[in-house]
Design a protein around this motif. Structure first.
Motif, PDB file in Angstrom:
ATOM      1  N   ASN A 107      -2.353  10.495   3.183  1.00  0.00           N
ATOM      2  CA  ASN A 107      -3.416   9.517   3.445  1.00  0.00           C
ATOM      3  C   ASN A 107      -3.133   8.238   2.655  1.00  0.00           C
ATOM      4  O   ASN A 107      -2.927   8.294   1.433  1.00  0.00           O
ATOM      5  N   ILE A 108      -3.109   7.093   3.365  1.00  0.00           N
ATOM      6  CA  ILE A 108      -2.822   5.807   2.715  1.00  0.00           C
ATOM      7  C   ILE A 108      -3.898   4.797   3.101  1.00  0.00           C
ATOM      8  O   ILE A 108      -4.033   4.456   4.289  1.00  0.00           O
ATOM      9  N   PRO A 109      -4.681   4.318   2.119  1.00  0.00           N
ATOM     10  CA  PRO A 109      -5.675   3.268   2.427  1.00  0.00           C
ATOM     11  C   PRO A 109      -4.994   1.891   2.492  1.00  0.00           C
ATOM     12  O   PRO A 109      -4.203   1.542   1.623  1.00  0.00           O
ATOM     13  N   LEU A 119      -8.175   3.887   6.526  1.00  0.00           N
ATOM     14  CA  LEU A 119      -7.480   5.048   5.988  1.00  0.00           C
ATOM     15  C   LEU A 119      -6.484   5.560   7.032  1.00  0.00           C
ATOM     16  O   LEU A 119      -6.879   6.057   8.092  1.00  0.00           O
ATOM     17  N   GLU A 130     -11.139  -1.957   4.677  1.00  0.00           N
ATOM     18  CA  GLU A 130     -10.194  -0.894   4.322  1.00  0.00           C
ATOM     19  C   GLU A 130     -10.105   0.145   5.439  1.00  0.00           C
ATOM     20  O   GLU A 130     -11.132   0.606   5.956  1.00  0.00           O
ATOM     21  N   SER A 149       0.813  -1.219   0.000  1.00  0.00           N
ATOM     22  CA  SER A 149       0.000   0.000   0.000  1.00  0.00           C
ATOM     23  C   SER A 149       0.847   1.269   0.000  1.00  0.00           C
ATOM     24  O   SER A 149       0.301   2.374  -0.137  1.00  0.00           O
ATOM     25  N   THR A 180      -5.856  -2.344   3.526  1.00  0.00           N
ATOM     26  CA  THR A 180      -6.826  -3.378   3.916  1.00  0.00           C
ATOM     27  C   THR A 180      -6.099  -4.505   4.645  1.00  0.00           C
ATOM     28  O   THR A 180      -5.312  -5.242   4.039  1.00  0.00           O
ATOM     29  N   LEU A 190      -3.754   8.152   8.297  1.00  0.00           N
ATOM     30  CA  LEU A 190      -3.219   9.504   8.140  1.00  0.00           C
ATOM     31  C   LEU A 190      -1.784   9.488   8.666  1.00  0.00           C
ATOM     32  O   LEU A 190      -1.559   9.237   9.862  1.00  0.00           O
ATOM     33  N   ILE A 241      -6.316   6.731  12.277  1.00  0.00           N
ATOM     34  CA  ILE A 241      -6.827   5.652  11.423  1.00  0.00           C
ATOM     35  C   ILE A 241      -8.338   5.810  11.371  1.00  0.00           C
ATOM     36  O   ILE A 241      -9.019   5.783  12.408  1.00  0.00           O
ATOM     37  N   ASN A 242      -8.855   6.034  10.138  1.00  0.00           N
ATOM     38  CA  ASN A 242     -10.301   6.290   9.968  1.00  0.00           C
ATOM     39  C   ASN A 242     -10.779   7.415  10.880  1.00  0.00           C
ATOM     40  O   ASN A 242     -11.807   7.301  11.580  1.00  0.00           O
ATOM     41  N   ASP A 243     -10.017   8.497  10.891  1.00  0.00           N
ATOM     42  CA  ASP A 243     -10.328   9.708  11.671  1.00  0.00           C
ATOM     43  C   ASP A 243     -10.263   9.503  13.183  1.00  0.00           C
ATOM     44  O   ASP A 243     -10.659  10.397  13.955  1.00  0.00           O
TER      45      ASP A 243
END
Length: 419
Positions: free
Chosen positions: A262-264, A251, A249, A216, A266, A253, A227-229
């Motif tokens: 920002n890197i997604p 996200l 998935e 990723s 999974t 930061l 992570i995911n806000d």
């Protein structure tokens, strides 16, 4: 073969360090140490330095330091014995010839009337082939018996284990396990300096090849801000979010060199013991620091000590069975697995085994160091030592039971790994 070599080296180091503790503190107390041995059974290799014979023996099941006075002295000089005497420059007896006296033409041959080679250090007797006049001879504190051509140093009482203070004897026995804990601490400190030690920060450590993090675009050294806000500041928070999100998935930061990215990612699903968790293929961040490695080594030594003691407590309370114990065979098989992971893990395994050896030896079981210390504690309470013969019998029975336990554990290991 590599496993055999690793096992022999680890075993040798652990026993050497343990027995070295006994040797150093016994010598500091002025105790005559006759032998420093690695292993039991027939001698494979030996050499003598100063007063002590250093030996490697055939059976790799421990080691010992033979201190004067711990066992009855092998050679006695009784009234009526015919012995030969050799003298030093001071005119004191420095060699007592027990047999084969004809091989020592310069020796004075006497019939013993009285001998005290521990406290008075004198021999009285009648010289043969002379007028029967009783003579008294002073014996050197560094004298030797000569029997069958072999010399054995005499141990005056002040050089014997039993003559020392309770504190000196306690330290000579406690020093063995103590050195095992010191060895573990030094290994952990070295690993912290050479390899680094984990820190609980929200920073990405080493990445595994082809893991989700690697593919990723995540990089070692990236600082995870959220992570995911959800804001994160520790490694534990990162792991917790990843593990509960397999195949979902996330996200990330990232702060990379002062820039936000920002890197997604999974997480891949990983099933262990029937439980599925998410993993992304990253290791905990490591830090290399001499000053930081020392407290970390102390903490790791403490944590492993606590863990092993807890395990022993569960064994005593019946939560663990004897089948879960491992002897030399089980340790060998574990060493084989650890050795495949590299030298650093092998060193860490050595440190854990060293702590284990130190703890086991401190258990109040006869024949172990803890059993000896238990008798010293009783002596401190009573104000006088327990009868040596009774103590020796207890240690003998304890040693026999330990050997029986070792046979049972070894047989269980053989069935577990080879049958």
């Amino acid at each position: 073969m590599n496993t055999v070599i690793a096992f022999i080296i680890i075993f040798g180091v652990l026993v050497f360090v343990h027995e070295l503790g006994h040797l150093v503190f016994a010598k500091r107390a002025g105790i005559l140490c006759r032998e420093f041995a690695i292993g039991f059974g027939p001698k494979v290799f030996s050499f003598k330095k100063d007063e002590t014979v250093y030996t490697i023996r055939l059976l790799p099941i421990g080691g010992f330091v033979r201190m004067a006075g711990e066992d009855p002295e092998i050679i006695e000089v009784k009234p009526g014995y015919h012995i030969g005497l050799l003298f030093d420059d001071k005119g004191e007896v420095n060699k007592v010839i027990i047999n084969n006296k004809d091989k020592y033409p310069d020796a004075k041959i006497i019939e013993v009337e009285h001998a005290d080679l521990e406290r008075e250090l004198i021999i009285r007797g009648y010289e043969l082939n002379e007028e029967e006049t009783l003579q008294e001879f002073r014996v050197s504190k560094e004298s030797f018996f000569v029997m069958d051509g072999q010399e054995l140093q005499n141990a005056p009482y002040d050089r014997q284990f039993g003559s020392k203070t309770l504190g000196q004897r306690t330290m000579a026995i406690f020093a063995g396990p103590m050195m095992n804990f010191i060895l573990a601490f030094l290994i952990f400190a070295f690993l912290g300096i050479a390899q680094g030690y984990p820190v609980n920060e929200s920073v990405i450590g080493e990445l595994t090849p082809d893991g989700p993090a690697q593919t990723s675009g995540l990089q070692q050294g990236d600082k995870v801000l959220a992570i995911n806000d959800t804001s994160v500041s520790t490694w534990e928070e990162i792991v917790e979010i990843i593990q509960v999100s397999p195949n979902e998935e996330l996200l990330f930061l990232i702060d990379r060199n002062g820039q936000s990215v920002n890197i997604p990612i999974t997480p891949k699903a990983d099933t262990v013991d029937g439980k599925t968790r998410g993993i992304i293929g990253v290791y905990m961040p490591m830090e290399k620091s001499v000053l930081g490695a020392i407290p970390k080594a102390a903490t790791e030594t403490y944590n492993w000590t606590k863990e092993i003691i807890t395990g022993l407590g569960k064994l005593i309370t019946g939560q663990f069975s004897i089948d879960m114990l491992s002897g030399p065979v089980g340790i060998y098989k574990s060493t084989e697995v650890v050795a495949e992971s590299g030298i650093f893990l092998l060193m860490r395994w050595t440190a854990v085994l060293s702590i284990n050896l130190g703890i086991i030896n401190l258990l109040p079981i006869p024949a172990l160091d803890g059993g000896r210390l238990m008798f010293f504690a009783a002596e401190a309470v009573r104000g006088k030592p327990i009868d040596r013969q009774k103590e020796g019998l207890v240690h003998f029975i304890g040693f026999a039971l330990l050997m029986l336990l070792m046979l049972v554990v070894t047989w269980n290991d053989i069935q577990k790994f080879f049958l």
